[in-house]
Design an enzyme around this catalytic site. Structure first.
Site, PDB file in Angstrom:
ATOM      1  N   ASP A  89      39.589  32.388  84.663  1.00  0.00           N
ATOM      2  CA  ASP A  89      40.649  33.234  84.126  1.00  0.00           C
ATOM      3  C   ASP A  89      40.010  34.325  83.279  1.00  0.00           C
ATOM      4  O   ASP A  89      38.874  34.176  82.805  1.00  0.00           O
ATOM      5  CB  ASP A  89      41.642  32.421  83.304  1.00  0.00           C
ATOM      6  N   GLU A 152      40.852  29.181  79.791  1.00  0.00           N
ATOM      7  CA  GLU A 152      39.962  29.250  78.635  1.00  0.00           C
ATOM      8  C   GLU A 152      40.373  30.340  77.673  1.00  0.00           C
ATOM      9  O   GLU A 152      40.244  30.189  76.456  1.00  0.00           O
ATOM     10  CB  GLU A 152      38.522  29.482  79.120  1.00  0.00           C
TER      11      GLU A 152
END
Length: 474
Positions: A89, A152
């Site tokens: 991500d 994250e």
């Protein structure tokens, strides 16, 4: 032939494929989105994870997808002794890129794009390390598991989910920082404050103000609408503020004595605010300098500007300045502010705190400072620092391999950023960025140096051999 030579030959032969695989991932805009069935963090992160696992399978590795929260990639089905934690991500692209942030353009040995360094390039580097060890046939007695997350940047709910299903391997590093070894991660305070006040009626006034979009990003832009002043009244003061702060201002006459102000700075990571130019604090400096009506709302804005002044990277004005030898100085990033003359404001900040910090010497100091201006602090969002002993066998193995492949002295360092290993006992951050290189993660024109990323992959491959091979001392 020595392991090092075989590993170097493998990566020389696979360089173009290595580059192409990073580009495949970068082209996916994997910013967190609205959760959907089977896509807990939206379409982009799920697509990036699926592409990552597809690449791993093309390289002959074993994969598993845990409901699009996390994927795992393994060399074999042996007991996993080493875990490598990465993520696919990314934060939003922001503004002012020189290239398309999702085209992964290569220029003069550098690849530009969102996620090249944080953390898609490193995930591919780790994946290729697994593939190299497998293809070269090095004898192993343990597995290395690459654990690939998708949240994250927005709270690490992916890691929480993974750890609720499986235990982390006993030795873990994340390729989400820089070399040599980061064994200390500062703690963090990420929280907010707010206020309500009477609707503003006097002129001149700020009708609304908006700045920042993510708490762990130095805001590259901020905007405000001012009513009751002419554009030339603001322009002269804005020029002086630009000279002082480095923040540029675009002014637009809206008519009826209303002016739109756009502040333009340079974004960056909240853990290193000194490397960026905070557009929001620059805008507040301008607002504080304008001849506005002395109202409750304006006094609150001026109070915020005093507590979080421009270029105060270490929290001195907030009364939070502190440091220790092991982990360095506290840093402060004023991240987000929303203000309306109808009577509401909310601000958010991100402070990275050293080992000597406590809730008492941070919250108990800041709360009364904010209260002087009627601003209510939300107590919470405190994350303690992380420390892994430098003399552990694991850390010393990483340092030795780093020295072997770079010829540079290995040492342990502390950072302000928080990584996946922050709450994993014994975990460290290990590369892939070489010391002294600012890859502009979380900012525009994020990049990697391709040869450095290849070198990192070689280092990771050797670490796998050292820790999971037949001669492992683990």
């Amino acid at each position: 032939m020595k392991e090092k030579q075989l590993i170097e030959q493998y990566f020389a032969a696979h360089k173009e494929q290595f580059i192409a695989h990073i580009q495949r991932l970068v082209e996916i805009r994997s910013v967190k989105g609205e959760a959907r069935e089977g896509m807990p963090f939206g379409e982009g992160p799920a697509a990036a994870l699926q592409e990552t696992l597809a690449i791993a399978e093309e390289l002959g590795l074993l994969t598993n997808n845990l409901e699009n929260y996390v994927g795992t990639i393994s060399i074999n089905d042996f007991e996993s002794k080493l875990g490598i934690l990465g993520h696919v991500d990314v934060v939003g692209e922001g503004q002012n890129w020189s290239t398309d942030p999702y085209k992964a353009v290569v220029i003069d040995g550098k690849m530009y794009g969102r996620g090249t360094s944080d953390d898609k390039g490193p995930v591919i580097a780790a994946m290729y390390a697994l593939a190299a060890v497998k293809e070269l046939g090095f004898p192993l007695k343990y597995n290395t598991k690459l654990i690939v997350g998708t949240d994250e940047e927005s709270g690490m709910a992916d890691l929480d989910y993974y750890l609720s299903k499986e235990a982390a391997p006993p030795y873990v590093f994340t390729p989400d920082a820089e070399f040599p070894v980061i064994n200390i991660e500062k703690g963090a305070i990420r929280t907010s404050f707010s206020a309500s006040f009477a609707c503003e009626t006097g002129l001149p006034r700020v009708n609304e103000l908006q700045g920042g979009y993510k708490v762990n990003v130095v805001p590259p832009e901020a905007t405000a609408e001012v009513e009751g002043l002419e554009l030339p009244d603001i322009s002269e003061i804005a020029s002086k503020v630009t000279t002082k702060t480095g923040v540029n201002f675009e002014l637009r006459d809206l008519g009826e004595k209303k002016v739109h102000i756009k502040a333009i700075g340079i974004g960056g990571h909240a853990s290193t605010p000194e490397t960026a130019i905070n557009a929001l604090t620059g805008l507040l400096a301008l607002i504080a300098a304008l001849p506005l009506h002395d109202s409750e709302g304006h006094r609150k804005l001026r109070g915020i500007a005093e507590i979080f002044p421009h270029d105060d990277y270490y929290g001195a004005a907030a009364g939070l300045a502190m440091e220790d030898k092991e982990s360095g100085k506290l840093t402060m990033n004023f991240s987000i502010l929303s203000y309306s003359s109808s009577g509401q404001l909310e601000g958010q900040f991100d402070s990275r705190v050293p080992l000597c910090a406590t809730e008492a010497n941070t919250f108990d100091v800041l709360e009364p400072k904010l209260a002087q201006y009627g601003l209510k602090l939300v107590r919470g969002g405190y994350e303690p620092p992380h420390l892994t002993p430098a003399d552990s066998l694991f850390v010393q193995t990483l340092l030795n391999v780093y020295e072997q492949y770079t010829g540079e002295k290995g040492e342990c360092i502390a950072i302000g950023g928080g990584t996946y290993v922050h709450e994993i006992e014994g975990g460290v951050a290990f590369g892939p960025t070489m010391p002294g290189i600012d890859t502009r993660m979380h900012s525009n024109d994020e990049f990697i140096i391709i040869d450095d990323m290849l070198k990192a992959a070689q280092i990771y491959a050797q670490v796998i051999v050292e820790l999971c091979g037949e001669k492992s001392k683990l």
